[in-house]
Design a protein around this motif. Structure first.
Motif, PDB file in Angstrom:
ATOM      1  N   GLN A 401     -13.489  26.255 -85.079  1.00  0.00           N
ATOM      2  CA  GLN A 401     -14.570  27.252 -84.763  1.00  0.00           C
ATOM      3  C   GLN A 401     -13.989  28.018 -83.788  1.00  0.00           C
ATOM      4  O   GLN A 401     -14.250  29.533 -83.563  1.00  0.00           O
ATOM      5  CB  GLN A 401     -15.809  26.588 -84.443  1.00  0.00           C
ATOM      6  CG  GLN A 401     -16.563  25.594 -85.506  1.00  0.00           C
ATOM      7  CD  GLN A 401     -17.352  24.801 -85.208  1.00  0.00           C
ATOM      8  OE1 GLN A 401     -18.052  24.892 -83.833  1.00  0.00           O
ATOM      9  NE2 GLN A 401     -18.048  24.020 -85.944  1.00  0.00           N
ATOM     10  N   ALA A 402     -13.377  27.469 -82.696  1.00  0.00           N
ATOM     11  CA  ALA A 402     -12.760  28.079 -81.496  1.00  0.00           C
ATOM     12  C   ALA A 402     -11.533  29.130 -81.965  1.00  0.00           C
ATOM     13  O   ALA A 402     -11.857  30.455 -81.529  1.00  0.00           O
ATOM     14  CB  ALA A 402     -12.290  27.090 -80.266  1.00  0.00           C
ATOM     15  N   ARG A 403     -10.986  28.829 -82.949  1.00  0.00           N
ATOM     16  CA  ARG A 403      -9.853  29.773 -83.385  1.00  0.00           C
ATOM     17  C   ARG A 403     -10.542  30.736 -84.200  1.00  0.00           C
ATOM     18  O   ARG A 403     -10.255  32.087 -83.979  1.00  0.00           O
ATOM     19  CB  ARG A 403      -8.949  28.939 -84.174  1.00  0.00           C
ATOM     20  CG  ARG A 403      -7.761  28.133 -83.561  1.00  0.00           C
ATOM     21  CD  ARG A 403      -6.820  27.867 -84.460  1.00  0.00           C
ATOM     22  NE  ARG A 403      -7.302  26.927 -85.553  1.00  0.00           N
ATOM     23  CZ  ARG A 403      -7.287  25.307 -85.387  1.00  0.00           C
ATOM     24  NH1 ARG A 403      -6.864  24.628 -84.270  1.00  0.00           N
ATOM     25  NH2 ARG A 403      -7.655  24.822 -86.170  1.00  0.00           N
ATOM     26  N   TYR A 404     -11.460  30.613 -85.180  1.00  0.00           N
ATOM     27  CA  TYR A 404     -12.141  31.527 -85.857  1.00  0.00           C
ATOM     28  C   TYR A 404     -12.707  32.540 -84.845  1.00  0.00           C
ATOM     29  O   TYR A 404     -12.725  33.698 -85.198  1.00  0.00           O
ATOM     30  CB  TYR A 404     -12.950  30.996 -86.918  1.00  0.00           C
ATOM     31  CG  TYR A 404     -13.847  31.722 -87.374  1.00  0.00           C
ATOM     32  CD1 TYR A 404     -13.232  32.033 -89.031  1.00  0.00           C
ATOM     33  CD2 TYR A 404     -15.240  32.362 -87.312  1.00  0.00           C
ATOM     34  CE1 TYR A 404     -13.913  32.842 -89.915  1.00  0.00           C
ATOM     35  CE2 TYR A 404     -15.973  32.925 -88.285  1.00  0.00           C
ATOM     36  CZ  TYR A 404     -15.013  33.487 -89.547  1.00  0.00           C
ATOM     37  OH  TYR A 404     -16.006  34.150 -90.198  1.00  0.00           O
ATOM     38  N   ILE A 405     -13.633  32.009 -83.986  1.00  0.00           N
ATOM     39  CA  ILE A 405     -14.492  32.885 -83.042  1.00  0.00           C
ATOM     40  C   ILE A 405     -13.416  33.804 -82.186  1.00  0.00           C
ATOM     41  O   ILE A 405     -13.836  35.119 -82.085  1.00  0.00           O
ATOM     42  CB  ILE A 405     -15.380  32.108 -82.188  1.00  0.00           C
ATOM     43  CG1 ILE A 405     -16.561  31.254 -83.325  1.00  0.00           C
ATOM     44  CG2 ILE A 405     -16.047  33.016 -81.116  1.00  0.00           C
ATOM     45  CD1 ILE A 405     -17.270  30.320 -82.684  1.00  0.00           C
ATOM     46  N   GLY A 406     -12.271  33.098 -81.652  1.00  0.00           N
ATOM     47  CA  GLY A 406     -11.349  33.831 -81.058  1.00  0.00           C
ATOM     48  C   GLY A 406     -10.852  35.114 -81.808  1.00  0.00           C
ATOM     49  O   GLY A 406     -10.677  36.029 -81.136  1.00  0.00           O
ATOM     50  N   GLN A 407     -10.723  34.895 -83.091  1.00  0.00           N
ATOM     51  CA  GLN A 407      -9.995  35.829 -83.842  1.00  0.00           C
ATOM     52  C   GLN A 407     -11.087  36.878 -83.998  1.00  0.00           C
ATOM     53  O   GLN A 407     -10.830  38.355 -83.790  1.00  0.00           O
ATOM     54  CB  GLN A 407      -9.575  35.502 -85.091  1.00  0.00           C
ATOM     55  CG  GLN A 407      -8.464  34.432 -85.338  1.00  0.00           C
ATOM     56  CD  GLN A 407      -8.401  33.889 -86.753  1.00  0.00           C
ATOM     57  OE1 GLN A 407      -8.728  34.336 -87.624  1.00  0.00           O
ATOM     58  NE2 GLN A 407      -7.880  32.558 -86.892  1.00  0.00           N
ATOM     59  N   ALA A 408     -12.281  36.736 -84.312  1.00  0.00           N
ATOM     60  CA  ALA A 408     -13.459  37.718 -84.296  1.00  0.00           C
ATOM     61  C   ALA A 408     -13.629  38.357 -83.038  1.00  0.00           C
ATOM     62  O   ALA A 408     -13.667  39.671 -82.875  1.00  0.00           O
ATOM     63  CB  ALA A 408     -14.637  36.825 -84.686  1.00  0.00           C
TER      64      ALA A 408
END
Length: 484
Positions: A401-408
């Protein structure tokens, strides 16, 4: 009331919040973490009851990029986990951007300005481009409303708000609930108290934990040969990942868990009535499978009694169960879990259409990939709906989740889009698929659990393997989002 601009607001400083802060620091994105407690750790800061610890192996209940070679035990205690989080916050330089002892009172999206207004308990209001809710699911104690409770003259508290000033020596102690916290603290209480009465609503499937103190030689090997530590983590990950089929209906692995539990009961409990009371009548996995090395041995002690008749009412000297039996009690300890079905409550959160999140989530919480909700632009959730696990470490899910949200958020900061929220059709399709997969699992069996909403819909657990979740979140897909 003062106002400040803040690029990214992270709410919560437990495993989720600290991880999200580290991710944004890595991307050179400014942020502020806002935490209502006086210390870092989330549930590990608040839960300090005797025996509090994790039921996931220490090597997996830690960040993949910050392995700790010198855990003291196979399953770490709460104080060691909290110290680990403090150390990570310092090592990755996020501690200076954590505001402690400050509660978020409300969060409101301002459509005209494409920003969030975050009101704090100290009177400040932050204007943020994006908000990440990292408050977890195990932070609001749930206490049943018993008749006559206000008349009780003794001491009463929830396990998550442990009264360390309450000496249990020689006391008659009632423990209400027999879940994950009770199996950890009740053995300690039984060694101190004169008598312990466990009021059990329903028994749990419990298998051996096989915990132990780690030898100094093991710690040195892992410290000086990092590859060995990584290999151990990988082995343990796959051992858990391959156990997911145990949570499908009528699984062979589930039946083996049941057999192991029954064998332990048979070898430690002589009383046939108590054996029956401690043997669940639902399939293993429907509720959380618990790990313990001393639960049944504790319940076999002479000063411990298991009561299965529900509590009817309290009186000044104790409680009376619905079968009319009175029990004299000095102290009541609630092991009744947390309010898990209303994710992010009690924070009032208002989205783009001025609709409250709690209304948008009726009849039950749902989110795209468990991290974003339509009509709530630039708002993200860590450990959101349907991201809990029955077979692995939640830390793995949080890192996805952190990587995904970081990308967003990185996309937002590059101004390719000013505001984003998941499309409704995409979200509906994701949640329909999730519920269809969950219908094939044992979590939908006939038992009550914190995994489900009041309508029986499974609102907490992920529907498949950890690997599948990683695959779905490996790359932020802008096409799945509305953009303004």
């Amino acid at each position: 009331m003062s106002e400040q601009f803040l690029p990214i607001a992270i709410i919560g400083a437990g495993f989720s919040g600290v991880l999200m802060a580290i991710e944004l620091r890595k991307r050179n994105i400014p942020f502020l973490v806002i935490e209502k407690s006086e210390g870092i750790g989330g549930t590990w800061f608040e839960n300090t009851y005797p025996g509090a610890g994790c039921d996931v192996l220490s090597t997996l209940y830690s960040y993949s990029f910050a392995q700790k070679p010198d855990w003291s035990r196979r399953y770490a205690a709460h104080s060691e986990i909290r110290a680990y989080l403090e150390e990570c916050a310092e090592r990755y330089d996020v501690r200076r951007d954590i505001l402690l002892g400050t509660e978020v009172m409300a969060a409101r999206y301002i459509s005209s300005a494409k920003r969030w207004d975050v009101a704090l308990s100290n009177g400040q209001t932050f204007k943020a481009q994006a908000v990440v809710f990292a408050v977890g699911q195990l932070n609001r104690p749930s206490i049943p409303e018993f008749r006559g409770l206000e008349e009780f003259s003794g001491v009463a508290f929830h396990s998550a708000r442990w009264r360390h000033d309450c000496d249990l020596t020689g006391k008659r102690v009632a423990v209400v609930g027999s879940g994950a916290s009770a199996i950890q603290f009740l053995p300690h209480v039984a060694r101190e108290a004169k008598q312990v009465i466990l009021f059990q609503r329903s028994p749990n499937w419990i298998i051996p934990k096989n915990d132990r103190i780690l030898r100094e030689g093991e710690k040195r090997l892992r410290k000086h040969i990092p590859l060995l530590m990584r290999l151990q983590r990988a082995w343990e990950y796959w051992q858990l990942e391959l156990s997911f089929p145990a949570f499908l209906k009528d699984s062979t692995k589930g039946r083996k868990w049941e057999e192991a539990c029954k064998a332990t009961i048979a070898s430690t409990i002589d009383d046939p009535q108590l054996r029956d009371a401690l043997t669940p009548d639902y399939p293993a996995g429907c509720k959380r499978v618990l790990l313990s090395d001393d639960w049944f041995q504790t319940l076999a002690r002479d000063n411990v009694e298991v009561v299965t008749s529900p509590i009817g009412e309290f009186c000044p000297s104790g409680v009376t169960t619905v079968d009319g039996v009175s029990h004299s009690i000095d102290v009541v300890i609630y092991a009744t879990g947390f309010e898990t079905r209303q994710v992010l409550a009690p924070i009032p959160i208002e989205g783009a259409s001025k609709r409250r999140l709690r209304d948008a989530w009726k009849p039950h919480p749902h989110a795209y990939l468990g991290v974003a909700v339509p009509d709530f632009p630039n708002a993200f959730i860590m450990y959101g709906p349907n991201t809990n696990l029955g077979h692995g470490s939640i830390i793995f899910m949080l890192e996805c989740q952190a990587r995904y949200i970081g990308q967003a958020i990185g996309r937002l900061r590059r101004k390719k889009s000013v505001a984003i929220a998941p499309k409704r059709p995409v979200t509906r399709s994701f949640n329909a698929d999730t519920q269809a997969r969950l219908s094939r699992t044992v979590w939908g069996a006939n038992c009550s659990s914190w995994y489900k909403g009041v309508d029986g819909v499974i609102v907490n657990n992920w529907s498949s393997t950890m690997l599948r979740y990683w695959w779905m979140l490996r790359r932020f897909q802008a096409r799945d989002y509305d953009q303004w």
